[in-house]
Design a protein around this motif. Structure first.
Motif, PDB file in Angstrom:
ATOM      1  N   ASN A 136       0.756  -0.933   0.007  1.00  0.00           N
ATOM      2  CA  ASN A 136      -0.085   0.069  -0.027  1.00  0.00           C
ATOM      3  C   ASN A 136       0.952   1.372   0.087  1.00  0.00           C
ATOM      4  O   ASN A 136       1.411   1.558   1.220  1.00  0.00           O
ATOM      5  CB  ASN A 136      -0.874   0.231   0.943  1.00  0.00           C
ATOM      6  CG  ASN A 136      -1.758   1.107   1.146  1.00  0.00           C
ATOM      7  OD1 ASN A 136      -1.570   2.153   0.653  1.00  0.00           O
ATOM      8  ND2 ASN A 136      -3.117   0.716   1.854  1.00  0.00           N
ATOM      9  N   GLU A 182       0.169   4.311  -0.105  1.00  0.00           N
ATOM     10  CA  GLU A 182      -0.710   5.397   0.722  1.00  0.00           C
ATOM     11  C   GLU A 182       0.016   5.110   2.347  1.00  0.00           C
ATOM     12  O   GLU A 182       0.400   5.981   3.014  1.00  0.00           O
ATOM     13  CB  GLU A 182      -1.987   5.463   0.995  1.00  0.00           C
ATOM     14  CG  GLU A 182      -2.293   5.699  -0.539  1.00  0.00           C
ATOM     15  CD  GLU A 182      -3.936   5.780  -0.895  1.00  0.00           C
ATOM     16  OE1 GLU A 182      -4.654   5.368   0.176  1.00  0.00           O
ATOM     17  OE2 GLU A 182      -4.225   5.880  -1.951  1.00  0.00           O
ATOM     18  N   SER A 183      -0.320   3.978   2.915  1.00  0.00           N
ATOM     19  CA  SER A 183       0.018   3.686   4.278  1.00  0.00           C
ATOM     20  C   SER A 183       1.482   3.287   4.438  1.00  0.00           C
ATOM     21  O   SER A 183       2.107   3.045   5.735  1.00  0.00           O
ATOM     22  CB  SER A 183      -0.960   2.839   4.852  1.00  0.00           C
ATOM     23  OG  SER A 183      -0.711   1.550   4.255  1.00  0.00           O
ATOM     24  N   GLU A 219      -0.160  -5.085   3.002  1.00  0.00           N
ATOM     25  CA  GLU A 219      -1.507  -5.661   3.191  1.00  0.00           C
ATOM     26  C   GLU A 219      -1.879  -6.979   2.638  1.00  0.00           C
ATOM     27  O   GLU A 219      -1.843  -7.277   1.473  1.00  0.00           O
ATOM     28  CB  GLU A 219      -2.790  -4.673   2.817  1.00  0.00           C
ATOM     29  CG  GLU A 219      -2.441  -3.271   3.520  1.00  0.00           C
ATOM     30  CD  GLU A 219      -3.443  -2.111   3.137  1.00  0.00           C
ATOM     31  OE1 GLU A 219      -4.112  -2.316   2.083  1.00  0.00           O
ATOM     32  OE2 GLU A 219      -3.403  -1.185   3.682  1.00  0.00           O
ATOM     33  N   ARG A 230      -4.779   2.236  -4.149  1.00  0.00           N
ATOM     34  CA  ARG A 230      -3.528   2.104  -3.179  1.00  0.00           C
ATOM     35  C   ARG A 230      -2.272   1.681  -3.590  1.00  0.00           C
ATOM     36  O   ARG A 230      -1.419   1.776  -2.918  1.00  0.00           O
ATOM     37  CB  ARG A 230      -4.216   2.257  -1.851  1.00  0.00           C
ATOM     38  CG  ARG A 230      -4.687   0.663  -1.968  1.00  0.00           C
ATOM     39  CD  ARG A 230      -5.691   0.623  -0.292  1.00  0.00           C
ATOM     40  NE  ARG A 230      -6.404  -0.520  -0.584  1.00  0.00           N
ATOM     41  CZ  ARG A 230      -7.381  -1.069   0.334  1.00  0.00           C
ATOM     42  NH1 ARG A 230      -7.234  -0.494   1.304  1.00  0.00           N
ATOM     43  NH2 ARG A 230      -7.895  -2.138   0.273  1.00  0.00           N
ATOM     44  N   TYR A 231      -2.530   0.563  -4.353  1.00  0.00           N
ATOM     45  CA  TYR A 231      -1.503  -0.361  -4.663  1.00  0.00           C
ATOM     46  C   TYR A 231      -0.794  -0.032  -5.996  1.00  0.00           C
ATOM     47  O   TYR A 231       0.065  -0.738  -6.257  1.00  0.00           O
ATOM     48  CB  TYR A 231      -1.982  -1.872  -4.775  1.00  0.00           C
ATOM     49  CG  TYR A 231      -2.762  -2.042  -3.695  1.00  0.00           C
ATOM     50  CD1 TYR A 231      -2.144  -2.366  -2.275  1.00  0.00           C
ATOM     51  CD2 TYR A 231      -4.196  -2.629  -3.551  1.00  0.00           C
ATOM     52  CE1 TYR A 231      -2.897  -2.584  -1.234  1.00  0.00           C
ATOM     53  CE2 TYR A 231      -4.765  -3.121  -2.242  1.00  0.00           C
ATOM     54  CZ  TYR A 231      -4.127  -2.980  -1.260  1.00  0.00           C
ATOM     55  OH  TYR A 231      -4.844  -3.555  -0.017  1.00  0.00           O
TER      56      TYR A 231
END
Length: 108
Positions: free
Chosen positions: A53, A55-56, A60, A76-77
């Motif tokens: 991810n 963004e984070s 995941e 997000r990936y």
């Protein structure tokens, strides 16, 4: 040519995919990851799949099966320059994989 690979029990492999430079995607609507077994291993021996991810900035886990798998929340990936990272980890036994393919659908 045979492009299959084998992961030993507990081993991990990070795969890096890139979208062609000529194809710019500003919005990713759908991502499908296809996971193909060689057929030599038992079909219940699935590797764990994690997507990075961007963004984070963390891995995941994704629930996957052999064949086509839709990845939820795909944008997000995908990094803005089109890079996608996936990590496969073998469970308590080895796994042999024939092919890993990611396809995306989106808008320019």
């Amino acid at each position: 040519t045979d492009s299959s690979f084998q992961l030993s029990a507990g081993a991990s492999l990070v795969l890096r995919f890139s979208i062609w430079q000529e194809v710019t995607v500003s919005q990713v609507d759908r991502m499908t990851l296809t996971l193909v077994s060689t057929g030599y291993a038992a079909t219940e021996t699935l590797p764990k799949l994690e997507m990075w991810n961007w963004e984070s900035e963390q891995w995941e886990e994704q629930g996957v099966a052999w064949g086509q798998n839709d990845i939820p929340g795909p944008s997000r990936y995908v990094r803005p320059d089109g890079v996608i990272r996936a990590r496969l980890t073998a469970s308590e036994t080895w796994v042999e994989i024939k092919d890993v393919t990611i396809s995306i659908e989106g808008q320019q």
